[in-house]
Design an enzyme around this catalytic site. Sequence first.
Site, PDB file in Angstrom:
ATOM      1  N   SER A   1       0.846  -1.190   0.000  1.00 27.23           N
ATOM      2  CA  SER A   1       0.000   0.000   0.000  1.00 27.23           C
ATOM      3  C   SER A   1       0.877   1.232   0.000  1.00 27.23           C
ATOM      4  CB  SER A   1      -0.904   0.023   1.235  1.00 27.23           C
ATOM      5  OG  SER A   1      -1.582   1.273   1.336  1.00 27.23           O
TER       6      SER A   1
ATOM      7  N   TYR B   1      -2.351  -0.424  10.154  1.00 29.80           N
ATOM      8  CA  TYR B   1      -2.404  -0.917   8.784  1.00 29.80           C
ATOM      9  C   TYR B   1      -1.143  -0.517   8.014  1.00 29.80           C
ATOM     10  CZ  TYR B   1      -4.050  -1.234   3.919  1.00 29.80           C
ATOM     11  OH  TYR B   1      -4.181  -1.510   2.580  1.00 29.80           O
TER      12      TYR B   1
END
Length: 255
Positions: free
Chosen positions: A137, A150
Amino acid sequence: MMDLQLKGKKAVVTGASRGIGLAIAQALAAEGAEVYGGARTVSDELRDTTPYTLEVDLATPQGPGQLVGRAVEEFGGLDILVNNVGGRTTAAAGFLEVYDDAWASTFELNFLSAVRAIRAALPSLLESKGSVVTIGSVNSRLAQPRLVEYSAAKAALANLSKSLSEEFGPRGVRFSTVSPGPVLTGTWTNPELAARRGMSVEQLVAAVPAFTGLSTGKIIDPGEVAAVVLLLASGRLPSATGSDWVIDAGMLKSL
């Protein structure tokens, strides 16, 4: 047209029922690869893509190994592993709202699922001199306190991939990560999220490029991420290993 030489290759895709994972599975199948797709719930779209599916909880210690083991057994080997499963497991506005259970569940789903799948797949990948592509990501490089756990898990994936490329590169296995920015998936088409922002789903999707700083002015299509994954998995770039490939529509403003 570039021949990616994927016809007949054997691939596993985790989290393959929707979004980026489904786009990757569909793209691999379109190139003639045999695809084993695993997800907690197998969608109709995935069943239409491949006859090889398994409903499995990839956040459990045994789940990734079950999926890879089934694929190796039925295919007789493995050439490609795509670690796609992931996501946020809790909602929090910052570090002090993220407790141990949230840290643990986030790392189980995003990081340890990849560790376990790679461990199970490596014996076969060493035989085939295959490749592992892991979906990271842009948040692994971008400081956003509300996504702290995350982001940390995704940063760990990039480090893992780099380390494994050093260890197993001399033995013929390539490791890469692909780090997308905002992609048009269920994350952004969730009616509840739109309602919390006082918008329709269409309004929310249209607003994403502006409030996330996408210089292209367009949210990323899942097929774009799939295209990068296929190129890295294909072997057409034999020197591409240990790298993190960012596809973020210009969201990152510095190197």
